[in-house]
Design a protein around this motif. Structure first.
Motif, mmCIF file in Angstrom:
data_model
loop_
_atom_site.group_PDB
_atom_site.id
_atom_site.type_symbol
_atom_site.label_atom_id
_atom_site.label_comp_id
_atom_site.label_asym_id
_atom_site.label_seq_id
_atom_site.Cartn_x
_atom_site.Cartn_y
_atom_site.Cartn_z
ATOM 1 N N HIS A 131 0.838 -1.197 0.000
ATOM 2 C CA HIS A 131 0.000 0.000 0.000
ATOM 3 C C HIS A 131 0.876 1.250 0.000
ATOM 4 N N HIS A 132 0.591 2.160 -0.926
ATOM 5 C CA HIS A 132 1.379 3.384 -1.031
ATOM 6 C C HIS A 132 0.619 4.575 -0.450
ATOM 7 N N MET A 133 1.211 5.763 -0.568
ATOM 8 C CA MET A 133 0.627 6.952 0.038
ATOM 9 C C MET A 133 -0.784 7.231 -0.474
ATOM 10 N N ASP A 134 -0.995 7.085 -1.790
ATOM 11 C CA ASP A 134 -2.321 7.345 -2.345
ATOM 12 C C ASP A 134 -3.359 6.386 -1.764
ATOM 13 N N ASP A 135 -3.004 5.116 -1.611
ATOM 14 C CA ASP A 135 -3.922 4.135 -1.013
ATOM 15 C C ASP A 135 -4.343 4.577 0.382
ATOM 16 N N LEU A 137 -4.255 7.652 1.712
ATOM 17 C CA LEU A 137 -5.054 8.872 1.691
ATOM 18 C C LEU A 137 -6.463 8.610 1.156
ATOM 19 N N GLU A 138 -6.582 7.730 0.172
ATOM 20 C CA GLU A 138 -7.903 7.376 -0.350
ATOM 21 C C GLU A 138 -8.741 6.701 0.737
ATOM 22 N N THR A 139 -8.114 5.830 1.512
ATOM 23 C CA THR A 139 -8.822 5.152 2.606
ATOM 24 C C THR A 139 -9.249 6.152 3.668
ATOM 25 N N LEU A 140 -8.399 7.142 3.937
ATOM 26 C CA LEU A 140 -8.747 8.202 4.886
ATOM 27 C C LEU A 140 -10.003 8.932 4.430
ATOM 28 N N LEU A 141 -10.048 9.328 3.171
ATOM 29 C CA LEU A 141 -11.211 10.040 2.637
ATOM 30 C C LEU A 141 -12.455 9.162 2.663
ATOM 31 N N ALA A 148 -17.739 8.509 8.896
ATOM 32 C CA ALA A 148 -17.580 9.604 9.857
ATOM 33 C C ALA A 148 -16.478 9.309 10.871
ATOM 34 N N LYS A 149 -15.398 8.674 10.377
ATOM 35 C CA LYS A 149 -14.258 8.349 11.234
ATOM 36 C C LYS A 149 -12.965 8.796 10.567
ATOM 37 N N ILE A 150 -12.034 9.308 11.381
ATOM 38 C CA ILE A 150 -10.713 9.650 10.861
ATOM 39 C C ILE A 150 -9.802 8.458 11.115
ATOM 40 N N THR A 151 -9.854 7.500 10.202
ATOM 41 C CA THR A 151 -9.033 6.298 10.294
ATOM 42 C C THR A 151 -8.534 5.949 8.895
ATOM 43 N N THR A 152 -7.432 5.219 8.849
ATOM 44 C CA THR A 152 -6.899 4.774 7.568
ATOM 45 C C THR A 152 -6.031 3.548 7.784
ATOM 46 N N MET A 153 -5.184 3.223 6.816
ATOM 47 C CA MET A 153 -4.279 2.084 6.928
ATOM 48 C C MET A 153 -2.962 2.593 7.514
ATOM 49 N N PRO A 154 -2.637 2.283 8.769
ATOM 50 C CA PRO A 154 -1.412 2.802 9.382
ATOM 51 C C PRO A 154 -0.164 2.144 8.808
ATOM 52 N N PRO A 155 0.963 2.850 8.810
ATOM 53 C CA PRO A 155 2.210 2.278 8.314
ATOM 54 C C PRO A 155 2.655 1.034 9.083
ATOM 55 N N ARG A 156 2.250 0.955 10.330
ATOM 56 C CA ARG A 156 2.617 -0.199 11.156
ATOM 57 C C ARG A 156 1.437 -0.561 12.045
ATOM 58 N N LEU A 157 1.032 -1.826 12.022
ATOM 59 C CA LEU A 157 -0.142 -2.258 12.788
ATOM 60 C C LEU A 157 0.080 -3.646 13.373
ATOM 61 N N GLU A 165 2.518 -8.717 12.657
ATOM 62 C CA GLU A 165 2.395 -7.271 12.506
ATOM 63 C C GLU A 165 2.391 -6.912 11.021
ATOM 64 N N ILE A 166 1.570 -5.928 10.657
ATOM 65 C CA ILE A 166 1.511 -5.431 9.286
ATOM 66 C C ILE A 166 2.408 -4.207 9.164
ATOM 67 N N ILE A 167 3.246 -4.162 8.121
ATOM 68 C CA ILE A 167 4.035 -2.962 7.842
ATOM 69 C C ILE A 167 3.773 -2.539 6.401
ATOM 70 N N ARG A 168 3.842 -1.233 6.167
ATOM 71 C CA ARG A 168 3.604 -0.675 4.836
ATOM 72 C C ARG A 168 4.765 0.249 4.470
ATOM 73 N N PRO A 169 5.870 -0.319 4.007
ATOM 74 C CA PRO A 169 7.072 0.470 3.726
ATOM 75 C C PRO A 169 6.931 1.493 2.597
ATOM 76 N N LEU A 170 5.863 1.394 1.788
ATOM 77 C CA LEU A 170 5.665 2.343 0.692
ATOM 78 C C LEU A 170 4.819 3.542 1.113
ATOM 79 N N CYS A 171 4.615 3.738 2.395
ATOM 80 C CA CYS A 171 3.688 4.773 2.867
ATOM 81 C C CYS A 171 4.113 6.187 2.487
ATOM 82 N N TYR A 172 5.387 6.413 2.208
ATOM 83 C CA TYR A 172 5.855 7.736 1.790
ATOM 84 C C TYR A 172 5.939 7.877 0.273
ATOM 85 N N VAL A 173 5.555 6.843 -0.456
ATOM 86 C CA VAL A 173 5.715 6.843 -1.915
ATOM 87 C C VAL A 173 4.362 7.051 -2.594
#
Length: 236
Positions: A131-135, A137-141, A148-157, A165-173
Motif C-alpha cells: 500500500h502506497h501513500m495514495d492508497d 489517503l484514499e482510505t482516509l477520505l 464519519a471516522k478519521i481512520t486509515t491504513m497505518p504504516p505499522r499495525l 504485525e503489518i508494515i507498509r514500507p511504501l507509505c511515503y511513496v
C-alpha cells in the motif's frame, strides 16, 4: 529524471521513522504481480545484501480463479533478483456465503487471510504490504465521508488476535512515483486482472484525492503529514 530521488530513499525513511524492521525479523511480502508489491520486493532484494542486514524475508503470491498467478515476466524478475517465489492457490468465489456477491473487498479479505495463515505457519512475524501513500489517503477520505471516522491504513499495525504485525514500507511513496519506477525498472503494465478491482467507493475517493491535491505530490505529502500533527484544541 537525473535529479529524481531513488525510491529506496523514501522506503528507507519510512522504515526508519516507524521502526518497521527490527533485528531478527522474518518478513513475508504479499506478491500480487502489480507495480506496488514488485517495487517493494525489488527493494528488499537489494536491502538484504547490505552488510548490516539482520532480518529475513520471503514472498507469497495468492493465486485465485479471478486474479490468476504471477505474470511470467514478473517471475523472471524475481529469479533475476534472487527471490524465491512461493504460491498458494485458492478459490475465492467458492468461499462466498449464500446470497453474497463477489467484490473486491471479499477477494482482498481472503487473500489477507491466506497471508496470515502462511505467515504464522512458517514463522514470519511481520507481513509487508504494497500500500502506497495514495492508497492510505484514499482510505482516509473513504472513512471520513462514509463512516464519519478519521481512520486509515497505518504504516505499522500489530494485530490483536494474531502474533503478526503489518508494515507498509511504501507509505511515503506516491502512486505516480511508483508508476515512474515501474517504467524505469521494466515491470510496468502488470496489475491484478480481477474484474472487481475498481470498486465504486475507492474509485470515487481516488478522483476526490486528485481534485483536492491537483495531482500534486507535495500536497499529498502534506495531507499524509497532517495525520501526524493533529491539534485537538481546534477540533470538536
Amino acid at each position: 529524471m537525473e535529479d529524481r530521488p531513488k525510491i529506496s530513499a523514501f522506503i528507507d525513511k519510512a522504515i526508519f521513522d516507524y521502526k518497521m524492521i527490527e533485528p531478527g525479523d522474518k518478513i513475508l511480502i504479499g506478491a500480487s504481480g502489480g507495480k506496488d508489491s514488485t517495487a517493494l520486493i525489488h527493494y528488499f532484494s537489494n536491502r538484504i545484501k547490505r552488510p548490516d542486514c539482520n532480518f529475513e524475508f520471503g514472498i507469497l503470491n495468492i493465486a485465485s480463479e479471478v486474479s490468476g498467478g504471477l505474470p511470467e515476466r514478473i517471475s523472471a524478475l524475481f529469479k533475476k533478483w534472487g527471490v524465491k517465489e512461493n504460491v498458494v492457490e485458492i478459490n475465492v468465489q467458492e468461499r462466498l456465503k449464500p446470497g453474497r456477491k463477489m467484490s473486491c473487498y471479499w477477494c482482498t479479505t481472503q487473500r489477507r487471510t491466506e497471508l496470515l495463515r502462511y505467515a504464522m505457519a512458517n514463522g514470519y512475524n511481520k507481513i509487508a504490504l504494497g500500500h502506497h501513500m495514495d492508497d492510505i489517503l484514499e482510505t482516509l477520505l473513504m472513512n471520513m465521508l462514509n463512516q464519519a471516522k478519521i481512520t486509515t491504513m497505518p504504516p505499522r499495525l500489530q494485530y490483536e488476535k494474531y502474533p503478526v504485525e503489518i508494515i507498509r514500507p511504501l507509505c511515503y511513496v506516491s502512486e505516480d512515483y511508483l508508476k515512474e519506477e515501474a517504467e524505469i525498472e521494466g515491470y510496468a503494465g502488470f496489475t491484478c486482472t480481477c474484474d472487481f478491482l475498481e470498486n465504486g467507493d475507492r474509485k470515487h475517493a481516488r478522483m476526490l484525492l486528485e481534485q483536492l491535491t491537483e495531482g500534486s505530490r507535495i500536497k499529498k505529502e502534506h495531507l499524509f503529514e497532517s495525520m501526524r500533527h493533529i491539534d485537538k484544541t481546534y477540533l470538536p
